[in-house]
Design an enzyme around this catalytic site. Structure first.
Site: not given
Ligand code: MEV
Length: 426
Positions: A265, A281
């Site tokens: 993420k 997209d």
């Molecule tokens: C937050 O948007 C993204 C993180 O959680 C990514 C990660 O944990 O590596 C900080």
């Protein structure tokens, strides 16, 4: 650049635009599109989707310091989350110490799928379709002469047998097409619909789905970076400590899907922001990323981090990158067109290289923060600013109100209101 004393992040939005105007070849209309002054208007929006009642704005930031394949790239990022643009810029600066990012992309080959049901003899139909491969590819290539002229077109046809499914066995035909600088969904879906009647005749079956696959594992983008050990040192942490902690943090994601989802993420924070800025997209890119992360049968990290022979930190990221620079919103949306122009990318492959580099930078930023002082420290400063603004602090008070809240350890609207009130009373 030297005549500006202020750092990019210290400037007002107008000053930043003025600097971009000097550094790049963007004309006034592109700058207006980037600033939102002349971005997507209602009439254009009304042609893009259905039942339009308005447009919806998000912040557009420009990440700094990206050196990708030896080229300076200002990176447009559209995102609602604080800290992402700052982290990308900061990590891009660290990566410069090791020569910046080295990125590449495979040929822009997309996969289209055709589900073939009710086939009387699966093996025979598979063989028959394979025997007709050349004819089917030639048929697909009749659809878009321009794509052929540009060097793209149908490349391969593969037939897969799905032996077990809730409705029993069936065939799947994969059409591989080089879509050049397009995202490719239209080219693929049109070709599949065109070929379906022939596929039914050859296989004796019934074609149900004809649709692109978002697991674009033949259209990969890769980025690498090397951060010298000494560049990693900060506060009380030595470079070796930071490097080893980042590798330990990555190992967690490599081994555990719960962590890998969050780790990836963080990569997508950077990836999506550029994908959105360029009118692409992002759901397609997200779907491809996560499916690719699970390709071994176990969901894992998209990136890898290791220690180089000289003690440096080595990072790499490989993922599908189905993005285009022609067609769709990339042209209709003036902001998206200006974002592409800002980066100076001339092909979809170059855009993919930038995006994957930003993903790697973002991943580094998250791991570096998480594995050292935690991410809340940096977040709090921005969070406090947002709380101050939400409480109605006038522009010249925002910084002071947020600073006081941070110092007091009380970052909420009520406290911001009290501080504003007490200052007004003075
Ligand atoms: C937050 O948007 C993204 C993180 O959680 C990514 C990660 O944990 O590596 C900080």
């Amino acid at each position: 650049m030297e005549e500006y004393n202020k750092k990019f992040y210290e400037m007002t939005p107008a000053e930043r635009l003025a600097q971009l105007a000097e550094q790049t070849s963007l004309d006034q209309s592109a700058l207006d599109a980037l600033s939102g002054a002349d971005g997507l208007n209602l009439a254009q929006a009304d042609h893009m989707i259905e039942n339009v009642v308005g447009t919806y704005a998000l912040p557009m930031g420009v990440a700094q310091h990206f050196l990708i394949n030896g080229r300076e790239v200002p990176v447009p990022m559209v995102i609602e989350e604080p800290s992402v643009v700052a982290a990308a810029s900061f990590m891009a600066r660290l990566a410069r110490a090791g020569g910046g990012f080295t990125a590449s992309a495979t040929a822009p080959e997309m996969i289209g799928q055709m589900q073939v049901l009710d086939v009387p003899d699966l093996q025979q139909a598979k063989a028959a379709l394979e025997a007709q491969r050349e004819g089917l590819l030639a048929e697909a290539n009749q659809i878009d002469p321009l794509l052929l002229k540009l060097g793209g077109g149908a490349r391969d046809l593969q037939v897969r047998l799905i032996e077990k499914s809730p409705i029993g066995p069936f065939l799947v035909l994969h059409l591989i097409m080089d879509v050049r600088d397009a995202m490719g969904a239209n080219a693929i879906n049109t070709a599949l619909e065109r070929l379906a009647p022939q596929v039914e005749r050859i296989s004796g079956g019934r074609v149900l789905l004809r649709i692109l696959s978002n697991l674009a594992d033949r259209r990969l983008a890769r980025a690498q970076c090397r951060i010298p050990e000494e560049a990693l040192a900060f506060n009380n942490y030595t470079g070796a400590e930071v490097r080893d902690r980042i590798i330990e943090a990555w190992a967690f994601a490599a081994a555990d899907p719960y962590r890998a989802a969050t780790h990836n993420k963080g990569i997508m924070n950077g990836v999506d922001a550029v994908v959105i800025a360029t009118g692409n997209d992002w759901r397609a890119v997200e779907a491809g990323a996560h499916a690719y992360a699970a390709r071994s049968g176990r969901y894992t990290s998209l990136s890898t981090w290791s220690k180089g022979e000289d003690g440096s930190l080595l990072g790499s990221l490989e993922m599908p990158m189905a993005v285009g620079i022609v067609g769709g919103a990339t042209r209709v949306h003036k902001g998206a067109a200006a974002a592409i122009q800002l980066m100076g990318v001339k092909t979809a492959a170059e855009l993919a290289e930038v995006i994957v580099s930003v993903g790697l930078a973002q991943n580094l930023g998250a791991l570096r923060a998480l594995a050292t002082e935690g991410i809340q420290r940096g977040h709090m400063a921005l969070h406090a600013r947002q709380v101050a603004i939400a409480a109605g602090a006038p522009e010249d008070m925002v910084a002071a109100v947020s600073e006081q809240m941070i110092n007091e350890g009380k970052i909420h609207i009520q406290r911001a209101l009290e501080i504003i009130e007490s200052w007004r009373a003075k």
